[in-house]
Design an enzyme around this catalytic site. Structure first.
Site, PDB file in Angstrom:
ATOM      1  N   ARG A 164       0.830  -1.224   0.000  1.00  0.00           N
ATOM      2  CA  ARG A 164       0.000   0.000   0.000  1.00  0.00           C
ATOM      3  C   ARG A 164       0.864   1.273   0.000  1.00  0.00           C
ATOM      4  O   ARG A 164       0.535   2.264   0.650  1.00  0.00           O
ATOM      5  CB  ARG A 164      -0.931   0.047   1.217  1.00  0.00           C
ATOM      6  CG  ARG A 164      -2.011  -0.989   1.232  1.00  0.00           C
ATOM      7  CD  ARG A 164      -2.988  -0.794   0.070  1.00  0.00           C
ATOM      8  NE  ARG A 164      -4.155  -1.648   0.220  1.00  0.00           N
ATOM      9  CZ  ARG A 164      -4.205  -2.932  -0.116  1.00  0.00           C
ATOM     10  NH1 ARG A 164      -3.145  -3.506  -0.667  1.00  0.00           N
ATOM     11  NH2 ARG A 164      -5.309  -3.625   0.057  1.00  0.00           N
ATOM     12  N   SER A 237     -10.685  -0.470   3.214  1.00  0.00           N
ATOM     13  CA  SER A 237      -9.943  -0.731   4.458  1.00  0.00           C
ATOM     14  C   SER A 237      -9.456   0.601   5.015  1.00  0.00           C
ATOM     15  O   SER A 237      -8.789   1.347   4.308  1.00  0.00           O
ATOM     16  CB  SER A 237      -8.710  -1.585   4.191  1.00  0.00           C
ATOM     17  OG  SER A 237      -9.063  -2.818   3.628  1.00  0.00           O
ATOM     18  N   GLU A 333      -4.917   3.921   6.339  1.00  0.00           N
ATOM     19  CA  GLU A 333      -4.529   3.769   4.937  1.00  0.00           C
ATOM     20  C   GLU A 333      -4.881   5.010   4.105  1.00  0.00           C
ATOM     21  O   GLU A 333      -4.107   5.418   3.242  1.00  0.00           O
ATOM     22  CB  GLU A 333      -5.228   2.516   4.395  1.00  0.00           C
ATOM     23  CG  GLU A 333      -4.786   2.117   3.016  1.00  0.00           C
ATOM     24  CD  GLU A 333      -5.609   0.957   2.452  1.00  0.00           C
ATOM     25  OE1 GLU A 333      -5.443  -0.170   2.922  1.00  0.00           O
ATOM     26  OE2 GLU A 333      -6.398   1.193   1.529  1.00  0.00           O
TER      27      GLU A 333
HETATM   28  N1  EPU Z   1     -11.325 -10.567  10.181  1.00  0.00           N
HETATM   29  C1  EPU Z   1     -11.991 -10.645  11.388  1.00  0.00           C
HETATM   30  N2  EPU Z   1     -12.935  -9.714  11.685  1.00  0.00           N
HETATM   31  C2  EPU Z   1     -13.247  -8.720  10.815  1.00  0.00           C
HETATM   32  C3  EPU Z   1     -12.568  -8.627   9.577  1.00  0.00           C
HETATM   33  C4  EPU Z   1     -11.610  -9.560   9.283  1.00  0.00           C
HETATM   34  O1  EPU Z   1     -11.746 -11.544  12.189  1.00  0.00           O
HETATM   35  O2  EPU Z   1     -14.126  -7.919  11.145  1.00  0.00           O
HETATM   36  C5  EPU Z   1     -10.349 -11.584   9.815  1.00  0.00           C
HETATM   37  C6  EPU Z   1     -10.931 -12.459   8.718  1.00  0.00           C
HETATM   38  O3  EPU Z   1     -11.616 -13.548   9.230  1.00  0.00           O
HETATM   39  C7  EPU Z   1      -9.709 -12.886   7.941  1.00  0.00           C
HETATM   40  C8  EPU Z   1      -8.706 -11.778   8.188  1.00  0.00           C
HETATM   41  O4  EPU Z   1      -9.218 -10.980   9.257  1.00  0.00           O
HETATM   42  O5  EPU Z   1      -9.205 -14.083   8.472  1.00  0.00           O
HETATM   43  C9  EPU Z   1      -8.436 -10.934   6.961  1.00  0.00           C
HETATM   44  O6  EPU Z   1      -9.651 -10.392   6.457  1.00  0.00           O
HETATM   45  P1  EPU Z   1      -9.937 -10.250   4.886  1.00  0.00           P
HETATM   46  O7  EPU Z   1      -9.590 -11.508   4.186  1.00  0.00           O
HETATM   47  O8  EPU Z   1     -11.291  -9.692   4.741  1.00  0.00           O
HETATM   48  O9  EPU Z   1      -8.860  -9.247   4.352  1.00  0.00           O
HETATM   49  P2  EPU Z   1      -8.237  -7.936   5.002  1.00  0.00           P
HETATM   50  O10 EPU Z   1      -6.862  -8.217   5.448  1.00  0.00           O
HETATM   51  O11 EPU Z   1      -9.199  -7.409   5.998  1.00  0.00           O
HETATM   52  C10 EPU Z   1      -7.151  -7.039   2.802  1.00  0.00           C
HETATM   53  C11 EPU Z   1      -7.061  -5.717   2.106  1.00  0.00           C
HETATM   54  C12 EPU Z   1      -8.340  -5.452   1.322  1.00  0.00           C
HETATM   55  C13 EPU Z   1      -8.502  -6.582   0.325  1.00  0.00           C
HETATM   56  C14 EPU Z   1      -8.587  -7.902   1.099  1.00  0.00           C
HETATM   57  C15 EPU Z   1      -8.688  -9.101   0.191  1.00  0.00           C
HETATM   58  C16 EPU Z   1      -5.623  -4.284   3.433  1.00  0.00           C
HETATM   59  C17 EPU Z   1      -5.540  -3.188   4.404  1.00  0.00           C
HETATM   60  N3  EPU Z   1      -6.839  -4.658   3.069  1.00  0.00           N
HETATM   61  O12 EPU Z   1      -8.205  -6.944   3.763  1.00  0.00           O
HETATM   62  O13 EPU Z   1      -8.180  -4.242   0.613  1.00  0.00           O
HETATM   63  O14 EPU Z   1      -9.651  -6.392  -0.458  1.00  0.00           O
HETATM   64  O15 EPU Z   1      -7.397  -8.072   1.885  1.00  0.00           O
HETATM   65  O16 EPU Z   1      -7.450  -9.341  -0.401  1.00  0.00           O
HETATM   66  O17 EPU Z   1      -4.578  -4.812   3.024  1.00  0.00           O
HETATM   67  C18 EPU Z   1      -8.601  -1.902   0.717  1.00  0.00           C
HETATM   68  O18 EPU Z   1      -7.389  -1.721   0.793  1.00  0.00           O
HETATM   69  O19 EPU Z   1      -9.414  -0.923   0.694  1.00  0.00           O
HETATM   70  C19 EPU Z   1      -9.136  -3.251   0.709  1.00  0.00           C
HETATM   71  C20 EPU Z   1     -10.438  -3.494   0.777  1.00  0.00           C
END
Ligand code: EPU
Length: 337
Positions: A164, A237, A333
């Site tokens: 990012r 995010s 972010e």
């Molecule tokens: N999780 C929780 N509770 C929540 C949210 C998430 O326990 O309320 C856990 C989920 O169960 C999962 C883990 O956290 O095991 C990761 O969650 P998720 O797969 O939804 O991905 P993320 O790390 O939250 C990142 C990117 C997103 C991208 C997704 C999918 C960043 C900051 N965010 O989210 O990017 O779409 O992976 O690859 O790196 C963005 O930057 O705007 C964005 C949406």
């Protein structure tokens, strides 16, 4: 080119914050940029560049001149037996561009479907999702130097991409206007199914993994977890996933056995900020007109009428609670104007 004064930006930022620009113009051509550079009274103002407004926290008044990048166009500019070279202008909507590449039969960007914002914003924070980042296929970025008015081309390496982050968000911020970019999309079909729920979603729909079905699976997963900014204001995010040492992650794992973490660059780990925020008690919780989204705790939402102060008040409280609960710092972010 028209210069507007006191332009309402509420519908031009996906958090839907109430905001006004003192001066505002749309950039459709390089000539528009040069006209502004040649105007001594406009040159004196401070400038802010606006794309899709999906990664920004705007103050109620933006001083100076806001320039909305609005140049359009996408085309195949070259092809060899290994790859397609596809060029897109910065003002194009990112998702529309990705869908267009797939319709043309060029693959490689399918995992990045439905990311809000314009193409020009994509390299700035090296957008990424489901195991793919823009840096993986970005060949070069062509910019306009806002000091000299000249064109400058940056190779992938010169963009200093990181998680990012890029040169354009750091040293180059304010100086280089991303104007268009070229992707090199390899013809050797490498599918990324390992991250998130893509494989599960394809199995559920009984579909074979190919670029088009992956794009549809990603669209489906995102729509089920992430709020549509047209319906409820948000900037995707709101925090980056923090990167910690192996020791730190191991210590946390002892007291939180369900901690979500992923190996990062050999020696470190990326923690899921959504998980940390969730466990710190903020999922679905509100503070004034803003809150953390009920289906994905990493997304800060505007329930209506919020200002930048409301956003930062909540963001600071969430960071503090995560820090107190886990000893980990989380960093916003979106870019703050
Ligand atoms: N999780 C929780 N509770 C929540 C949210 C998430 O326990 O309320 C856990 C989920 O169960 C999962 C883990 O956290 O095991 C990761 O969650 P998720 O797969 O939804 O991905 P993320 O790390 O939250 C990142 C990117 C997103 C991208 C997704 C999918 C960043 C900051 N965010 O989210 O990017 O779409 O992976 O690859 O790196 C963005 O930057 O705007 C964005 C949406």
């Amino acid at each position: 080119m028209q210069i507007h004064t006191n332009k309402d930006l509420s519908s031009l930022n996906t958090l839907q914050l109430r905001s006004q620009a003192e001066h505002f113009a749309e950039l459709h051509s390089e000539q528009d940029v040069r006209d502004i550079l040649n105007d001594s009274s406009l040159r004196k103002l401070s400038w802010n560049i606006l794309g899709g407004g999906s990664n920004l926290v705007l103050p109620s008044t933006v001083r100076g001149l806001v320039l909305k990048v609005a140049n359009q166009g996408r085309e195949l500019i070259g092809e060899d037996h290994e790859a397609w070279y596809v060029k897109v202008q910065a003002g194009e909507v990112w998702h529309d561009f990705v869908q267009w590449t797939l319709q043309q039969g060029y693959w490689g960007l399918e995992n990045l479907s439905l990311i809000p914002g314009t193409a020009g914003a994509a390299p700035i924070q090296n957008i990424g999702a489901y195991g793919v980042e823009v840096k993986d296929t970005l060949w070069e970025v062509s910019c306009l130097d806002l000091q000299s008015g000249e064109n400058k081309v940056f190779s992938n390496k010169e963009c200093h991409f990181a998680y990012r982050d890029s040169f354009f968000k750091q040293e180059g911020a304010g100086r280089y206007l991303v104007w268009n970019m070229t992707f090199r999309l390899p013809k050797k079909n490498v599918l990324h199914l390992e991250y998130g729920d893509i494989r599960k979603e394809l199995e559920r729909q009984q579909l074979v993994a190919e670029p088009r079905t992956i794009a549809n699976a990603v669209i489906h997963i995102r729509q089920s977890k992430l709020p549509d900014p047209k319906v409820i204001g948000n900037a995707g995010s709101f925090f980056k996933n923090p990167i910690v040492s192996k020791d730190m992650r191991d210590t946390l794992l002892q007291s939180h056995t369900d901690l979500v973490s992923f190996p990062y660059q050999n020696t470190q780990f990326k923690l899921a900020a959504g998980w940390l925020i969730d466990r710190a008690g903020w999922k679905g919780k509100k503070l004034g007109p803003v809150g953390m989204y009920e289906k994905q705790a990493l997304v800060l939402v505007n329930h209506g009428g919020a200002s930048a102060d409301d956003v930062w008040k909540l963001a600071n409280q969430v960071s503090l609670d995560v820090k107190n609960a886990f000893g980990v710092e989380i960093e916003p972010e979106p870019i703050r104007w």
